[in-house]
Design a protein around this motif. Structure first.
Motif, PDB file in Angstrom:
ATOM      1  N   VAL A  59      94.606  42.850  96.531  1.00 15.01           N
ATOM      2  CA  VAL A  59      93.589  42.980  97.563  1.00 15.01           C
ATOM      3  C   VAL A  59      92.330  42.343  96.996  1.00 15.01           C
ATOM      4  O   VAL A  59      92.016  42.519  95.815  1.00 15.01           O
ATOM      5  N   LEU A  60      91.612  41.584  97.819  1.00 15.58           N
ATOM      6  CA  LEU A  60      90.320  41.030  97.434  1.00 15.58           C
ATOM      7  C   LEU A  60      89.291  41.559  98.422  1.00 15.58           C
ATOM      8  O   LEU A  60      89.402  41.321  99.632  1.00 15.58           O
ATOM      9  N   GLY A  61      88.290  42.298  97.929  1.00 12.64           N
ATOM     10  CA  GLY A  61      87.290  42.911  98.790  1.00 12.64           C
ATOM     11  C   GLY A  61      85.976  42.148  98.770  1.00 12.64           C
ATOM     12  O   GLY A  61      85.440  41.849  97.700  1.00 12.64           O
ATOM     13  N   PHE A  62      85.470  41.845  99.962  1.00 16.76           N
ATOM     14  CA  PHE A  62      84.207  41.130 100.114  1.00 16.76           C
ATOM     15  C   PHE A  62      83.219  41.981 100.905  1.00 16.76           C
ATOM     16  O   PHE A  62      83.258  41.998 102.138  1.00 16.76           O
ATOM     17  N   PRO A  63      82.338  42.714 100.224  1.00  9.98           N
ATOM     18  CA  PRO A  63      81.341  43.510 100.925  1.00  9.98           C
ATOM     19  C   PRO A  63      80.493  42.635 101.858  1.00  9.98           C
ATOM     20  O   PRO A  63      80.170  41.493 101.527  1.00  9.98           O
ATOM     21  N   CYS A  64      80.158  43.212 103.003  1.00  5.64           N
ATOM     22  CA  CYS A  64      79.401  42.476 104.020  1.00  5.64           C
ATOM     23  C   CYS A  64      78.483  43.460 104.744  1.00  5.64           C
ATOM     24  O   CYS A  64      78.903  44.553 105.100  1.00  5.64           O
ATOM     25  N   ASN A  65      77.240  43.040 104.974  1.00  6.15           N
ATOM     26  CA  ASN A  65      76.255  43.897 105.631  1.00  6.15           C
ATOM     27  C   ASN A  65      75.922  43.412 107.037  1.00  6.15           C
ATOM     28  O   ASN A  65      74.917  43.809 107.609  1.00  6.15           O
ATOM     29  N   GLN A  66      76.754  42.572 107.629  1.00  6.20           N
ATOM     30  CA  GLN A  66      76.446  41.974 108.924  1.00  6.20           C
ATOM     31  C   GLN A  66      76.750  42.867 110.121  1.00  6.20           C
ATOM     32  O   GLN A  66      76.350  42.543 111.224  1.00  6.20           O
ATOM     33  N   PHE A  67      77.471  43.945 109.926  1.00  5.17           N
ATOM     34  CA  PHE A  67      77.890  44.779 111.054  1.00  5.17           C
ATOM     35  C   PHE A  67      77.263  46.160 110.932  1.00  5.17           C
ATOM     36  O   PHE A  67      77.697  46.973 110.124  1.00  5.17           O
ATOM     37  N   GLY A  68      76.236  46.395 111.704  1.00  5.86           N
ATOM     38  CA  GLY A  68      75.573  47.687 111.702  1.00  5.86           C
ATOM     39  C   GLY A  68      74.888  48.029 110.389  1.00  5.86           C
ATOM     40  O   GLY A  68      74.647  49.202 110.122  1.00  5.86           O
ATOM     41  N   ALA A  69      74.575  47.014 109.567  1.00  4.23           N
ATOM     42  CA  ALA A  69      73.928  47.230 108.262  1.00  4.23           C
ATOM     43  C   ALA A  69      74.661  48.327 107.473  1.00  4.23           C
ATOM     44  O   ALA A  69      74.045  49.199 106.868  1.00  4.23           O
ATOM     45  N   GLN A  70      75.999  48.248 107.462  1.00  2.00           N
ATOM     46  CA  GLN A  70      76.812  49.302 106.855  1.00  2.00           C
ATOM     47  C   GLN A  70      77.154  49.058 105.389  1.00  2.00           C
ATOM     48  O   GLN A  70      77.911  49.820 104.792  1.00  2.00           O
ATOM     49  N   GLU A  71      76.600  48.000 104.807  1.00  2.00           N
ATOM     50  CA  GLU A  71      76.735  47.769 103.363  1.00  2.00           C
ATOM     51  C   GLU A  71      75.373  47.381 102.813  1.00  2.00           C
ATOM     52  O   GLU A  71      75.133  46.255 102.403  1.00  2.00           O
ATOM     53  N   PRO A  72      74.419  48.343 102.809  1.00  2.00           N
ATOM     54  CA  PRO A  72      73.047  48.025 102.403  1.00  2.00           C
ATOM     55  C   PRO A  72      72.832  47.933 100.896  1.00  2.00           C
ATOM     56  O   PRO A  72      71.833  47.379 100.449  1.00  2.00           O
ATOM     57  N   GLY A  73      73.745  48.468 100.108  1.00  2.00           N
ATOM     58  CA  GLY A  73      73.545  48.572  98.665  1.00  2.00           C
ATOM     59  C   GLY A  73      73.616  47.251  97.926  1.00  2.00           C
ATOM     60  O   GLY A  73      74.126  46.247  98.413  1.00  2.00           O
ATOM     61  N   VAL A  98      80.010  36.801 106.695  1.00  2.00           N
ATOM     62  CA  VAL A  98      81.304  36.302 107.158  1.00  2.00           C
ATOM     63  C   VAL A  98      81.172  35.542 108.479  1.00  2.00           C
ATOM     64  O   VAL A  98      82.096  34.848 108.881  1.00  2.00           O
ATOM     65  N   ASN A  99      80.049  35.691 109.150  1.00  2.00           N
ATOM     66  CA  ASN A  99      79.753  34.983 110.406  1.00  2.00           C
ATOM     67  C   ASN A  99      78.405  34.284 110.275  1.00  2.00           C
ATOM     68  O   ASN A  99      77.588  34.645 109.430  1.00  2.00           O
ATOM     69  N   GLY A 100      78.178  33.324 111.151  1.00  2.00           N
ATOM     70  CA  GLY A 100      76.869  32.695 111.232  1.00  2.00           C
ATOM     71  C   GLY A 100      76.671  31.531 110.287  1.00  2.00           C
ATOM     72  O   GLY A 100      77.591  31.101 109.590  1.00  2.00           O
ATOM     73  N   ALA A 101      75.431  31.060 110.277  1.00  2.00           N
ATOM     74  CA  ALA A 101      75.069  29.852 109.523  1.00  2.00           C
ATOM     75  C   ALA A 101      75.256  30.003 108.027  1.00  2.00           C
ATOM     76  O   ALA A 101      75.454  29.014 107.322  1.00  2.00           O
ATOM     77  N   HIS A 102      75.194  31.235 107.515  1.00  2.00           N
ATOM     78  CA  HIS A 102      75.315  31.457 106.075  1.00  2.00           C
ATOM     79  C   HIS A 102      76.661  32.065 105.682  1.00  2.00           C
ATOM     80  O   HIS A 102      76.801  32.611 104.582  1.00  2.00           O
TER      81      HIS A 102
END
Length: 158
Positions: A59-73, A98-102
């Protein structure tokens, strides 16, 4: 034609990791978050990783804060949360878009290989991509897909 091995990502500690390091393995690539309703899936992901790693799975995990700011740390907080609450041993990477220009180039590739409900966009945290031993993206699973429900499909690829 590209494969996922053509990409690189930074580990949670900031070290560059070539995806080629995982060549020959079956992979489940997941955008994760620590404060999401799907966060308990970390347990199922870790169970899959521990049970199937000896057979060539990761498994490879990629934290992302783009959805509801649910990974703020920050990285240390994410690592501590995953370790303390779910005893995560699978590789975790730097927080990415994971989405958008960046959006991270790996995720641009994954989304174009397997579109989902929103086309090439990721709908929410814990969207999963299954990659075969040859580095080809063969399936995409919605955030609601429980990791244990993917075991049979993963095992057919091992």
């Amino acid at each position: 034609m590209s494969v996922i091995y053509d990409f690189k990502a930074n580990s949670l500690l900031g070290d560059e990791v070539p995806m080629r390091q995982f060549e020959g393995q079956v992979l489940l690539i997941v955008n994760t978050a620590s404060k999401c309703g799907f966060t308990p899936q970390y347990r199922g992901l870790e169970d899959l990783h521990r049970d199937l790693a000896p057979r060539g799975f990761s498994v490879l995990g990629f934290p992302c804060n783009q959805f509801g700011a649910q990974e703020p740390g920050q990285a240390a907080e994410i690592q501590a949360f995953c370790s303390t609450n779910y005893d995560v041993t699978f590789p975790l990477f730097e927080k990415i878009d994971v989405n958008g220009a960046h959006a991270h180039p790996l995720y641009e590739y994954l989304k174009h290989q397997q579109s989902g409900l929103l086309g090439a966009s990721i709908k929410w945290n814990f969207t999963k991509f299954l990659v075969d031993r040859a580095g080809q993206v063969i399936a995409r699973y919605a955030p609601t897909a429980r990791p244990e429900g993917l075991r049979q499909k993963i095992e057919t690829l091992l």
